[in-house]
Design a protein around this motif. Sequence first.
Motif, mmCIF file in Angstrom:
data_model
loop_
_atom_site.group_PDB
_atom_site.id
_atom_site.type_symbol
_atom_site.label_atom_id
_atom_site.label_comp_id
_atom_site.label_asym_id
_atom_site.label_seq_id
_atom_site.Cartn_x
_atom_site.Cartn_y
_atom_site.Cartn_z
ATOM 1 N N ALA A 131 0.235 12.696 3.980
ATOM 2 C CA ALA A 131 0.691 11.709 4.862
ATOM 3 C C ALA A 131 1.946 11.499 4.986
ATOM 4 C CB ALA A 131 -0.043 10.339 4.485
ATOM 5 N N PRO A 132 2.545 12.351 5.891
ATOM 6 C CA PRO A 132 4.018 12.175 5.855
ATOM 7 C C PRO A 132 4.761 10.634 6.233
ATOM 8 C CG PRO A 132 3.469 13.493 7.669
ATOM 9 C CD PRO A 132 2.202 13.011 7.000
ATOM 10 N N TRP A 133 3.916 9.911 6.693
ATOM 11 C CA TRP A 133 4.215 8.457 7.127
ATOM 12 C C TRP A 133 3.898 7.387 5.919
ATOM 13 C CZ3 TRP A 133 -0.063 5.844 6.362
ATOM 14 C CH2 TRP A 133 -1.445 6.563 6.505
ATOM 15 N N LEU A 134 3.660 8.091 4.700
ATOM 16 C CA LEU A 134 3.347 6.986 3.809
ATOM 17 C C LEU A 134 4.347 7.759 2.463
ATOM 18 C CD1 LEU A 134 0.274 5.479 2.609
ATOM 19 C CD2 LEU A 134 1.414 6.858 0.917
ATOM 20 N N THR A 135 5.151 6.919 1.817
ATOM 21 C CA THR A 135 5.651 7.224 0.545
ATOM 22 C C THR A 135 5.540 6.298 -0.507
ATOM 23 O OG1 THR A 135 7.703 5.836 1.122
ATOM 24 C CG2 THR A 135 7.559 8.377 1.733
ATOM 25 N N VAL A 136 5.405 6.742 -1.628
ATOM 26 C CA VAL A 136 5.173 5.789 -2.953
ATOM 27 C C VAL A 136 6.234 6.368 -3.869
ATOM 28 C CG1 VAL A 136 3.897 5.374 -4.997
ATOM 29 C CG2 VAL A 136 2.700 5.628 -2.816
ATOM 30 N N THR A 137 7.393 5.451 -4.439
ATOM 31 C CA THR A 137 7.957 5.790 -5.410
ATOM 32 C C THR A 137 8.303 4.797 -6.650
ATOM 33 O OG1 THR A 137 9.755 4.277 -4.297
ATOM 34 C CG2 THR A 137 9.877 6.418 -3.807
ATOM 35 N N GLY A 138 8.822 5.077 -7.771
ATOM 36 C CA GLY A 138 8.867 4.319 -8.771
ATOM 37 C C GLY A 138 7.766 4.767 -9.803
ATOM 38 N N GLY A 139 7.356 4.055 -10.870
ATOM 39 C CA GLY A 139 6.472 4.276 -11.822
ATOM 40 C C GLY A 139 7.074 5.048 -13.168
ATOM 41 N N VAL A 152 -2.303 4.998 12.799
ATOM 42 C CA VAL A 152 -2.131 4.627 14.293
ATOM 43 C C VAL A 152 -0.190 5.046 14.465
ATOM 44 C CG1 VAL A 152 -3.470 2.620 14.266
ATOM 45 C CG2 VAL A 152 -0.784 2.389 13.562
ATOM 46 N N GLN A 153 -0.479 5.384 15.714
ATOM 47 C CA GLN A 153 1.059 5.989 16.105
ATOM 48 C C GLN A 153 2.083 5.137 15.515
ATOM 49 O OE1 GLN A 153 1.428 6.405 20.358
ATOM 50 N NE2 GLN A 153 3.342 7.698 19.974
ATOM 51 N N ASP A 154 3.182 5.632 14.864
ATOM 52 C CA ASP A 154 4.390 4.789 14.717
ATOM 53 C C ASP A 154 4.252 3.979 13.400
ATOM 54 O OD1 ASP A 154 5.775 5.848 16.888
ATOM 55 O OD2 ASP A 154 5.348 4.151 17.830
ATOM 56 N N TRP A 198 4.937 -1.168 8.574
ATOM 57 C CA TRP A 198 5.671 -1.201 10.096
ATOM 58 C C TRP A 198 4.759 -0.318 10.937
ATOM 59 C CZ3 TRP A 198 8.813 0.206 5.832
ATOM 60 C CH2 TRP A 198 9.795 -0.512 5.445
ATOM 61 N N ALA A 199 4.812 -1.110 12.091
ATOM 62 C CA ALA A 199 4.108 -0.323 13.122
ATOM 63 C C ALA A 199 4.356 -1.025 14.527
ATOM 64 C CB ALA A 199 2.459 -0.039 13.112
ATOM 65 N N HIS A 200 4.748 -0.658 15.550
ATOM 66 C CA HIS A 200 4.669 -1.443 16.940
ATOM 67 C C HIS A 200 5.609 -2.454 16.754
ATOM 68 C CE1 HIS A 200 1.788 1.486 18.209
ATOM 69 N NE2 HIS A 200 0.589 0.932 17.374
ATOM 70 N N GLY A 201 6.462 -2.296 16.100
ATOM 71 C CA GLY A 201 7.599 -3.444 15.896
ATOM 72 C C GLY A 201 7.260 -4.667 14.953
ATOM 73 N N PHE A 202 6.080 -4.414 14.141
ATOM 74 C CA PHE A 202 5.594 -5.367 13.456
ATOM 75 C C PHE A 202 5.800 -4.920 11.811
ATOM 76 C CE2 PHE A 202 3.282 -6.493 17.294
ATOM 77 C CZ PHE A 202 3.552 -7.792 17.571
ATOM 78 N N GLN A 203 5.708 -5.838 11.025
ATOM 79 C CA GLN A 203 5.876 -5.567 9.427
ATOM 80 C C GLN A 203 5.202 -6.514 8.779
ATOM 81 O OE1 GLN A 203 10.332 -5.319 8.044
ATOM 82 N NE2 GLN A 203 9.410 -5.438 6.044
ATOM 83 N N THR A 204 4.878 -6.137 7.508
ATOM 84 C CA THR A 204 4.158 -6.929 6.708
ATOM 85 C C THR A 204 4.573 -6.319 5.203
ATOM 86 O OG1 THR A 204 2.192 -8.164 5.845
ATOM 87 C CG2 THR A 204 1.980 -5.809 6.702
#
Length: 173
Positions: free
Chosen positions: A36-44, A82-84, A118-124
């Motif tokens: 999943a190139p759209w997902l990153t996990v760092t740390g640990g 979902v896209q973006d 983030w998707a379609h300009g929304f963030q959580t």
Amino acid sequence: MKRFLVIATTALLAACGGQNVHEAASLGDLVKPGTAPWLTVTGGADKLEVRGLDHKLTLEPSPDLAAAVQSQLGTQLASNYVQDLVVTCNGLTTSLRVNEDKSPGNVAMELGLHCSLWAHGFQTDHDYKTQPSASVAGGVGDQAYAQALPKLLADGAEDIAAQMRGDIRKVAR
């Protein structure tokens, strides 16, 4: 006098569980490149201490924990893409504990992440936590804890992915 101090220190360390064991923990089966190139996990942490034992046991995962969690989350959430969509997780925390009094044949893991979606300009932003546990094989010794680590990470990632699905739906509207 020096000899007496060395002997006394050695005896004291032996009585206090001064044994420090390092075990390799292979996570290669959990890591699938390009999941999943759209997902990153760092740390640990680079190493994990198993707490609650009568000696010090340090697991040395390879590849690293972040790569394993990232791959597992990507696999679990692929159908929710979902896209973006961009998911960035950091602050990976992990700890392992054995309760030799209550359940000596089990090891529990606390796994946590802070993720921004983030998707379609929304963030959580959200903190995700889970506490999977696994049985350890008797008679295998410390290697049993290293063998349980992949299952703990896979189960933890599955639980966190379930928690993330609702947040992905929120930002995907």
